[in-house]
Design a protein around this motif. Structure first.
Motif, PDB file in Angstrom:
ATOM      1  N   THR A  89     117.355  66.005   1.972  1.00  0.00           N
ATOM      2  CA  THR A  89     117.289  67.372   2.487  1.00  0.00           C
ATOM      3  C   THR A  89     116.692  67.455   3.880  1.00  0.00           C
ATOM      4  N   ALA A  90     115.843  66.487   4.256  1.00  0.00           N
ATOM      5  CA  ALA A  90     115.287  66.499   5.610  1.00  0.00           C
ATOM      6  C   ALA A  90     116.378  66.266   6.652  1.00  0.00           C
ATOM      7  N   GLU A  91     117.480  65.633   6.239  1.00  0.00           N
ATOM      8  CA  GLU A  91     118.579  65.354   7.161  1.00  0.00           C
ATOM      9  C   GLU A  91     119.727  66.344   7.004  1.00  0.00           C
ATOM     10  N   SER A  92     120.079  66.666   5.734  1.00  0.00           N
ATOM     11  CA  SER A  92     121.296  67.433   5.464  1.00  0.00           C
ATOM     12  C   SER A  92     121.050  68.813   4.883  1.00  0.00           C
ATOM     13  N   GLY A  93     119.791  69.169   4.648  1.00  0.00           N
ATOM     14  CA  GLY A  93     119.505  70.450   4.031  1.00  0.00           C
ATOM     15  C   GLY A  93     119.724  70.406   2.528  1.00  0.00           C
ATOM     16  N   ARG A  94     119.379  71.485   1.864  1.00  0.00           N
ATOM     17  CA  ARG A  94     119.496  71.541   0.405  1.00  0.00           C
ATOM     18  C   ARG A  94     120.939  71.671  -0.023  1.00  0.00           C
ATOM     19  N   LEU A  95     121.213  71.165  -1.221  1.00  0.00           N
ATOM     20  CA  LEU A  95     122.531  71.326  -1.817  1.00  0.00           C
ATOM     21  C   LEU A  95     122.784  72.806  -2.067  1.00  0.00           C
ATOM     22  N   ASP A  96     123.898  73.319  -1.555  1.00  0.00           N
ATOM     23  CA  ASP A  96     124.218  74.740  -1.691  1.00  0.00           C
ATOM     24  C   ASP A  96     124.947  74.969  -3.013  1.00  0.00           C
ATOM     25  N   LEU A  97     124.267  75.602  -3.934  1.00  0.00           N
ATOM     26  CA  LEU A  97     124.849  75.897  -5.234  1.00  0.00           C
ATOM     27  C   LEU A  97     125.113  77.387  -5.414  1.00  0.00           C
ATOM     28  N   GLU A  98     124.977  78.153  -4.347  1.00  0.00           N
ATOM     29  CA  GLU A  98     125.265  79.583  -4.442  1.00  0.00           C
ATOM     30  C   GLU A  98     126.758  79.826  -4.596  1.00  0.00           C
ATOM     31  N   THR A  99     127.589  78.914  -4.093  1.00  0.00           N
ATOM     32  CA  THR A  99     129.025  78.922  -4.346  1.00  0.00           C
ATOM     33  C   THR A  99     129.406  77.525  -4.817  1.00  0.00           C
ATOM     34  N   SER A 100     130.642  77.378  -5.261  1.00  0.00           N
ATOM     35  CA  SER A 100     131.081  76.079  -5.765  1.00  0.00           C
ATOM     36  C   SER A 100     131.645  75.170  -4.685  1.00  0.00           C
ATOM     37  N   ALA A 101     131.692  75.650  -3.426  1.00  0.00           N
ATOM     38  CA  ALA A 101     132.401  74.913  -2.374  1.00  0.00           C
ATOM     39  C   ALA A 101     131.871  73.493  -2.199  1.00  0.00           C
ATOM     40  N   GLU A 102     130.569  73.332  -2.123  1.00  0.00           N
ATOM     41  CA  GLU A 102     130.012  72.004  -1.873  1.00  0.00           C
ATOM     42  C   GLU A 102     130.178  71.106  -3.097  1.00  0.00           C
ATOM     43  N   LEU A 103     129.993  71.656  -4.264  1.00  0.00           N
ATOM     44  CA  LEU A 103     130.158  70.861  -5.478  1.00  0.00           C
ATOM     45  C   LEU A 103     131.622  70.491  -5.688  1.00  0.00           C
ATOM     46  N   ASP A 104     132.546  71.384  -5.304  1.00  0.00           N
ATOM     47  CA  ASP A 104     133.978  71.075  -5.386  1.00  0.00           C
ATOM     48  C   ASP A 104     134.298  69.828  -4.565  1.00  0.00           C
ATOM     49  N   GLU A 105     133.645  69.678  -3.436  1.00  0.00           N
ATOM     50  CA  GLU A 105     133.886  68.530  -2.569  1.00  0.00           C
ATOM     51  C   GLU A 105     133.257  67.252  -3.131  1.00  0.00           C
ATOM     52  N   LEU A 106     132.042  67.378  -3.674  1.00  0.00           N
ATOM     53  CA  LEU A 106     131.331  66.201  -4.160  1.00  0.00           C
ATOM     54  C   LEU A 106     131.874  65.702  -5.492  1.00  0.00           C
ATOM     55  N   CYS A 107     132.265  66.629  -6.357  1.00  0.00           N
ATOM     56  CA  CYS A 107     132.756  66.270  -7.699  1.00  0.00           C
ATOM     57  C   CYS A 107     133.835  67.280  -8.095  1.00  0.00           C
ATOM     58  N   PRO A 108     135.081  67.046  -7.677  1.00  0.00           N
ATOM     59  CA  PRO A 108     136.141  68.049  -7.863  1.00  0.00           C
ATOM     60  C   PRO A 108     136.330  68.515  -9.307  1.00  0.00           C
ATOM     61  N   ASP A 109     136.065  67.651 -10.283  1.00  0.00           N
ATOM     62  CA  ASP A 109     136.280  68.046 -11.682  1.00  0.00           C
ATOM     63  C   ASP A 109     134.981  68.473 -12.368  1.00  0.00           C
ATOM     64  N   TRP A 110     133.999  68.982 -11.607  1.00  0.00           N
ATOM     65  CA  TRP A 110     132.670  69.287 -12.150  1.00  0.00           C
ATOM     66  C   TRP A 110     132.717  70.278 -13.305  1.00  0.00           C
ATOM     67  N   SER A 111     133.626  71.245 -13.236  1.00  0.00           N
ATOM     68  CA  SER A 111     133.640  72.284 -14.278  1.00  0.00           C
ATOM     69  C   SER A 111     134.131  71.761 -15.615  1.00  0.00           C
ATOM     70  N   GLY A 112     134.748  70.583 -15.631  1.00  0.00           N
ATOM     71  CA  GLY A 112     135.212  70.014 -16.882  1.00  0.00           C
ATOM     72  C   GLY A 112     134.263  68.986 -17.472  1.00  0.00           C
ATOM     73  N   ARG A 113     133.125  68.784 -16.831  1.00  0.00           N
ATOM     74  CA  ARG A 113     132.154  67.802 -17.294  1.00  0.00           C
ATOM     75  C   ARG A 113     130.987  68.478 -18.017  1.00  0.00           C
ATOM     76  N   ALA A 114     130.381  67.749 -18.924  1.00  0.00           N
ATOM     77  CA  ALA A 114     129.102  68.192 -19.475  1.00  0.00           C
ATOM     78  C   ALA A 114     128.050  67.943 -18.415  1.00  0.00           C
ATOM     79  N   ALA A 115     127.276  68.964 -18.097  1.00  0.00           N
ATOM     80  CA  ALA A 115     126.346  68.877 -16.969  1.00  0.00           C
ATOM     81  C   ALA A 115     124.900  68.925 -17.441  1.00  0.00           C
ATOM     82  N   TYR A 116     124.071  68.136 -16.757  1.00  0.00           N
ATOM     83  CA  TYR A 116     122.630  68.099 -16.993  1.00  0.00           C
ATOM     84  C   TYR A 116     121.947  68.352 -15.658  1.00  0.00           C
ATOM     85  N   ALA A 117     120.941  69.213 -15.661  1.00  0.00           N
ATOM     86  CA  ALA A 117     120.248  69.538 -14.426  1.00  0.00           C
ATOM     87  C   ALA A 117     118.749  69.537 -14.639  1.00  0.00           C
TER      88      ALA A 117
END
Length: 354
Positions: free
Chosen positions: A200-228
């Motif tokens: 985050t010191a280089e790239s900033g925080r992961l933007d989870l307010e929309t799905s745009a960044e997650l769509d790029e990092l893991c295109p099939d994220w909505s079909g996976r079981a997720a742990y946070a």
């Protein structure tokens, strides 16, 4: 002469007024019927302010599942303090906790623990565990939130050729990133594991307010079981994103592990005089301080566990008075009621059975 001295030492142990358990503990430091214990076997420095502490538990320890946590007791100035820590070792191995220097107990563990030290233990617990049946997984972690997920990855990735795991982990910098080299090696060694680093010191925080960044990092994220797991703001944003994607709250495809909870219900409220009857102590407490913190600050032995109102290990009988739930601001209390001291504050004079 040496033989006579040895016989004399043995005789002194056998004739000294010790219990059988005391004698057995001379040979095995983790032996105890009264309190589960563990002996530290290895301490590994992970970052400048965090360490992993491996320990061998005594009889009575229940083998942990990947992702669970346990209460660890440490004695400071003659008072035993309990804190909850995620277990970072793989399931089936001797347990380990990874601790970041934050607060007196965690700081003591990080700075002073050494092999041979004794830890007080409570059995593992928690529902932040791997799914029963194989399925693609997405792990979203930030900071020390990687700790329980690391147990899952160590358990699953090297042992299951059918594993399909994507880990997106955020840390302030490479120097602050827990398990960084091991995660990189696992990603190189096992094609079924993909590791996405974010500093985050280089790239900033992961933007989870929309799905745009997650769509790029893991295109099939909505079909996976997720742990946070991570800071509150990170988890709140994750929950909102999943609710938006599924149209429902509390999606079963998202499992969250929180290390803290919002205790803002006592801000600006009056506290009261807290009487710890068994300890014969009276403490004037502010309205926004948990009864657990008030007691511990006064060196009173307080039962505790998760410290955020989940595990109910801190339940204590209320002799008299009213308390305020710091999560909701609700005031309640009847004589004999069991209250959670980790999320309750005095709302006027309070008497506790401690």
């Amino acid at each position: 002469m040496i033989r006579l001295r040895s016989l004399a030492q043995a005789a002194s142990v056998l004739t000294h007024p010790l219990t059988a358990e005391d004698v057995l503990s001379l040979f095995d430091p983790v032996f105890s019927h009264r309190q589960l214990r563990g002996v530290v076997t290895l301490v590994v420095r992970e970052t400048p302010n965090s360490s992993t502490i491996y320990f061998r538990p005594g009889r009575g320890w229940k083998a942990h599942e990947a992702g669970q946590w346990a209460r660890i007791g440490v004695e400071l100035d003659g008072v035993r303090h309990w804190r909850s820590y995620s277990l970072s070792a793989a399931a089936g191995q001797d347990p380990a906790i990874t601790v970041t220097d934050a607060g007196s107990v965690s700081g003591t563990l990080v700075r002073e623990t050494k092999p041979g030290d004794i830890l007080f233990l409570a059995p593992p617990q928690g529902d932040f565990t791997l799914p029963e049946h194989p399925r693609p997984l997405l792990m979203l972690t930030a900071g020390s939130g990687i700790t329980p997920v690391m147990s899952m990855i160590r358990t699953l990735v090297p042992r299951r050729p059918d594993a399909d795991v994507v880990l997106v982990h955020s840390a302030r910098s490479p120097e602050d990133s827990l398990f960084l080299e091991e995660l990189r090696e696992l990603a190189d060694q096992f094609p079924s594991f993909r590791f996405v680093e974010r500093f985050t010191a280089e790239s900033g925080r992961l933007d989870l307010e929309t799905s745009a960044e997650l769509d790029e990092l893991c295109p099939d994220w909505s079909g996976r079981a997720a742990y946070a797991c991570g800071p509150e703001s990170f988890l709140d944003a994750t929950e909102r994103l999943w609710e938006s994607a599924t149209g429902t709250s509390g999606s079963t495809d998202l499992i969250i592990e929180r290390f803290s909870t919002d205790l803002a219900g006592g801000e600006g409220q009056e506290g009261g005089l807290v009487t710890f009857e068994a300890s014969d102590r009276e403490i004037e407490a502010p309205g926004d301080a948990t009864l657990l913190d008030v007691g511990e600050d006064a060196n009173i032995l307080m039962p505790s566990g998760c410290r955020m109102g989940i595990c109910h290990s801190c339940l204590t009988p209320l002799r008299a008075g009213k308390v305020r739930d710091l999560r909701t601001g609700e005031v309640h209390g009847e004589p004999g009621e069991l209250i959670q001291t980790c999320v309750s504050a005095a709302a006027g004079p309070v008497n506790l059975d401690l």
